[in-house]
Design a protein around this motif. Structure first.
Motif, mmCIF file in Angstrom:
data_model
loop_
_atom_site.group_PDB
_atom_site.id
_atom_site.type_symbol
_atom_site.label_atom_id
_atom_site.label_comp_id
_atom_site.label_asym_id
_atom_site.label_seq_id
_atom_site.Cartn_x
_atom_site.Cartn_y
_atom_site.Cartn_z
ATOM 1 N N THR A 56 2.815 -0.786 -0.838
ATOM 2 C CA THR A 56 3.760 -1.887 -0.976
ATOM 3 C C THR A 56 2.999 -3.175 -1.247
ATOM 4 O OG1 THR A 56 3.747 -2.287 1.398
ATOM 5 C CG2 THR A 56 5.496 -0.870 0.562
ATOM 6 N N THR A 57 3.636 -4.064 -1.962
ATOM 7 C CA THR A 57 3.094 -5.399 -2.185
ATOM 8 C C THR A 57 4.165 -6.396 -1.781
ATOM 9 O OG1 THR A 57 3.858 -5.360 -4.494
ATOM 10 C CG2 THR A 57 1.573 -4.715 -4.090
ATOM 11 N N PRO A 58 3.752 -7.511 -1.194
ATOM 12 C CA PRO A 58 4.756 -8.503 -0.776
ATOM 13 C C PRO A 58 5.362 -9.202 -1.990
ATOM 14 C CG PRO A 58 2.541 -9.326 -0.377
ATOM 15 C CD PRO A 58 2.393 -7.907 -0.844
ATOM 16 N N CYS A 59 6.637 -9.510 -1.884
ATOM 17 C CA CYS A 59 7.321 -10.270 -2.933
ATOM 18 C C CYS A 59 7.203 -11.752 -2.608
ATOM 19 C CB CYS A 59 8.787 -9.864 -3.024
ATOM 20 S SG CYS A 59 9.014 -8.182 -3.610
ATOM 21 N N ARG A 60 7.295 -12.570 -3.601
ATOM 22 C CA ARG A 60 7.086 -14.011 -3.444
ATOM 23 C C ARG A 60 8.029 -14.652 -2.441
ATOM 24 N NH1 ARG A 60 5.174 -17.866 -8.051
ATOM 25 N NH2 ARG A 60 3.806 -16.093 -8.091
ATOM 26 N N TYR A 61 9.292 -14.268 -2.457
ATOM 27 C CA TYR A 61 10.276 -14.896 -1.576
ATOM 28 C C TYR A 61 10.717 -13.975 -0.445
ATOM 29 C CZ TYR A 61 10.424 -18.364 -5.232
ATOM 30 O OH TYR A 61 10.077 -19.317 -6.135
ATOM 31 N N GLY A 62 9.815 -13.121 0.005
ATOM 32 C CA GLY A 62 10.114 -12.226 1.112
ATOM 33 C C GLY A 62 10.365 -10.807 0.647
ATOM 34 N N GLY A 63 10.295 -9.901 1.580
ATOM 35 C CA GLY A 63 10.484 -8.500 1.264
ATOM 36 C C GLY A 63 9.218 -7.889 0.698
ATOM 37 N N ALA A 64 9.320 -6.649 0.244
ATOM 38 C CA ALA A 64 8.162 -5.938 -0.304
ATOM 39 C C ALA A 64 8.622 -5.021 -1.421
ATOM 40 C CB ALA A 64 7.472 -5.134 0.783
ATOM 41 N N ARG A 65 7.731 -4.771 -2.347
ATOM 42 C CA ARG A 65 7.998 -3.869 -3.458
ATOM 43 C C ARG A 65 7.192 -2.589 -3.233
ATOM 44 N NH1 ARG A 65 7.471 -7.151 -7.692
ATOM 45 N NH2 ARG A 65 9.718 -7.373 -7.806
ATOM 46 N N THR A 66 7.860 -1.454 -3.377
ATOM 47 C CA THR A 66 7.215 -0.152 -3.174
ATOM 48 C C THR A 66 6.734 0.396 -4.507
ATOM 49 O OG1 THR A 66 8.718 0.264 -1.332
ATOM 50 C CG2 THR A 66 7.522 2.156 -2.198
ATOM 51 N N TRP A 67 5.540 0.978 -4.494
ATOM 52 C CA TRP A 67 4.930 1.553 -5.700
ATOM 53 C C TRP A 67 4.459 2.976 -5.400
ATOM 54 C CZ3 TRP A 67 4.504 -1.665 -9.969
ATOM 55 C CH2 TRP A 67 4.599 -3.044 -9.734
ATOM 56 N N PHE A 68 4.496 3.833 -6.410
ATOM 57 C CA PHE A 68 3.788 5.103 -6.327
ATOM 58 C C PHE A 68 2.308 4.811 -6.540
ATOM 59 C CE2 PHE A 68 7.784 7.130 -8.051
ATOM 60 C CZ PHE A 68 8.026 7.938 -6.956
ATOM 61 N N GLN A 69 1.448 5.567 -5.885
ATOM 62 C CA GLN A 69 0.022 5.516 -6.181
ATOM 63 C C GLN A 69 -0.271 6.788 -6.972
ATOM 64 O OE1 GLN A 69 -2.406 4.861 -2.770
ATOM 65 N NE2 GLN A 69 -4.308 5.056 -3.898
ATOM 66 N N CYS A 70 -0.618 6.612 -8.238
ATOM 67 C CA CYS A 70 -0.808 7.754 -9.131
ATOM 68 C C CYS A 70 -1.815 8.733 -8.536
ATOM 69 C CB CYS A 70 -1.285 7.269 -10.503
ATOM 70 S SG CYS A 70 -1.620 8.624 -11.645
ATOM 71 N N PRO A 71 -1.465 10.021 -8.460
ATOM 72 C CA PRO A 71 -2.392 11.000 -7.894
ATOM 73 C C PRO A 71 -3.634 11.236 -8.758
ATOM 74 C CG PRO A 71 -0.345 12.059 -8.584
ATOM 75 C CD PRO A 71 -0.183 10.600 -8.801
ATOM 76 N N CYS A 72 -3.605 10.847 -10.024
ATOM 77 C CA CYS A 72 -4.760 11.053 -10.907
ATOM 78 C C CYS A 72 -5.714 9.864 -10.887
ATOM 79 C CB CYS A 72 -4.295 11.317 -12.333
ATOM 80 S SG CYS A 72 -3.349 12.829 -12.506
ATOM 81 N N CYS A 73 -5.181 8.664 -11.186
ATOM 82 C CA CYS A 73 -6.061 7.498 -11.324
ATOM 83 C C CYS A 73 -6.016 6.556 -10.128
ATOM 84 C CB CYS A 73 -5.727 6.724 -12.602
ATOM 85 S SG CYS A 73 -4.102 5.928 -12.574
ATOM 86 N N GLY A 74 -5.044 6.716 -9.248
ATOM 87 C CA GLY A 74 -4.933 5.853 -8.079
ATOM 88 C C GLY A 74 -4.255 4.521 -8.349
ATOM 89 N N GLY A 75 -3.833 4.288 -9.586
ATOM 90 C CA GLY A 75 -3.179 3.029 -9.937
ATOM 91 C C GLY A 75 -1.735 2.983 -9.452
ATOM 92 N N ARG A 76 -1.183 1.764 -9.412
ATOM 93 C CA ARG A 76 0.204 1.592 -8.993
ATOM 94 C C ARG A 76 1.139 1.815 -10.178
ATOM 95 N NH1 ARG A 76 -0.561 -4.042 -6.118
ATOM 96 N NH2 ARG A 76 -0.268 -4.592 -8.282
ATOM 97 N N SER A 77 2.253 2.488 -9.888
ATOM 98 C CA SER A 77 3.259 2.712 -10.916
ATOM 99 C C SER A 77 4.610 2.858 -10.232
ATOM 100 C CB SER A 77 2.933 3.971 -11.710
ATOM 101 O OG SER A 77 3.904 4.194 -12.702
ATOM 102 N N VAL A 78 5.646 2.352 -10.871
ATOM 103 C CA VAL A 78 6.989 2.479 -10.323
ATOM 104 C C VAL A 78 7.673 3.738 -10.866
ATOM 105 C CG1 VAL A 78 8.236 1.109 -12.022
ATOM 106 C CG2 VAL A 78 8.977 1.089 -9.658
ATOM 107 N N VAL A 79 7.135 4.299 -11.948
ATOM 108 C CA VAL A 79 7.688 5.500 -12.564
ATOM 109 C C VAL A 79 6.573 6.528 -12.726
ATOM 110 C CG1 VAL A 79 8.846 6.445 -14.604
ATOM 111 C CG2 VAL A 79 9.366 4.132 -13.850
ATOM 112 N N LEU A 80 6.861 7.778 -12.369
ATOM 113 C CA LEU A 80 5.931 8.879 -12.607
ATOM 114 C C LEU A 80 6.616 9.891 -13.521
ATOM 115 C CD1 LEU A 80 4.389 9.560 -9.078
ATOM 116 C CD2 LEU A 80 3.469 8.174 -10.932
ATOM 117 N N PHE A 81 5.845 10.453 -14.442
ATOM 118 C CA PHE A 81 6.366 11.386 -15.439
ATOM 119 C C PHE A 81 5.866 12.792 -15.141
ATOM 120 C CE2 PHE A 81 6.316 7.236 -17.328
ATOM 121 C CZ PHE A 81 7.511 7.176 -18.015
ATOM 122 N N LEU A 82 6.735 13.777 -15.369
ATOM 123 C CA LEU A 82 6.382 15.176 -15.159
ATOM 124 C C LEU A 82 5.865 15.766 -16.458
ATOM 125 C CD1 LEU A 82 6.423 17.690 -13.300
ATOM 126 C CD2 LEU A 82 8.714 18.141 -14.168
#
Length: 190
Positions: free
Chosen positions: A84-110
């Motif tokens: 998760t990363t904090p949002c500017r005006y409160g709350g948090a944004r959830t991200w997938f952590q890619c199992p291959c590269c470890g990068g953040r992504s909101v969408v994963l493809f099969l």
């Protein structure tokens, strides 16, 4: 095959799998539906033309999401870490952590039985492989729909008139590229 140029069908080659034709999981839609609650489990399915094309079981945990599914008759379930990363005006944004590269992504493809980010799966969008004519035609249809709908009540007339001017320029661009294509066909260069 090169990119760009004035050849018929010039543009980036469309050899990559297109995102529009793959199964994907999107955290944004799950958040909207209220599914991203720790301990929550649900079933998710994809359909095209009213026909179900795939389904998975999803279990949400505090720091991961378990995707339960089978590929080629064998269990291919994956546990995908989330951050998760904090949002500017409160709350948090959830991200997938890619199992291959470890990068953040909101969408994963099969692809090939595994979920991963777009870059790791070598998936592109259809708009990335279109020619200049294709892009102009897409802009034409988008602007045409806005013009046909008429000026919204809240919109200023000057803004709507700029939209009409942009539509006219795109219309001329589409007509020029179409004429060029017809001339090439007549000359036998296509």
């Amino acid at each position: 095959m090169g990119t760009g140029g004035t050849r018929c069908g010039a543009g980036r080659p469309g050899q990559r799998l297109k995102a529009e034709h793959t199964l994907k999981v999107d955290l944004r839609s799950w958040r909207k539906l209220g599914y991203l609650v720790n301990g929550h489990s649900f079933a998710w399915q994809w359909s095209r033309g009213g026909e179900v094309t795939g389904n998975i079981g999803v279990s949400v945990r505090a720091d991961s999401i378990r995707l339960g599914y089978a590929a080629n008759g064998q269990d291919a379930s994956q546990t995908i870490r989330t951050t998760t990363t904090p949002c500017r005006y409160g709350g948090a944004r959830t991200w997938f952590q890619c199992p291959c590269c470890g990068g953040r992504s909101v969408v994963l493809f099969l692809r090939v039985g595994r979920f991963a980010c777009r870059q790791c799966q070598k998936v592109s969008y259809s708009s990335q492989s279109g020619s200049a004519h294709d892009r102009a035609l897409t802009r034409y249809h988008q602007l045409h729909a806005l013009i046909e709908a008429g000026k919204p009540k809240w919109q200023r007339w000057t803004t709507f008139e700029r939209l009409e001017d942009r539509f006219e320029r795109v219309n001329e661009q589409v007509n020029r590229s179409l004429m060029t294509f017809i001339q090439r066909l007549q000359a036998g260069r296509c």
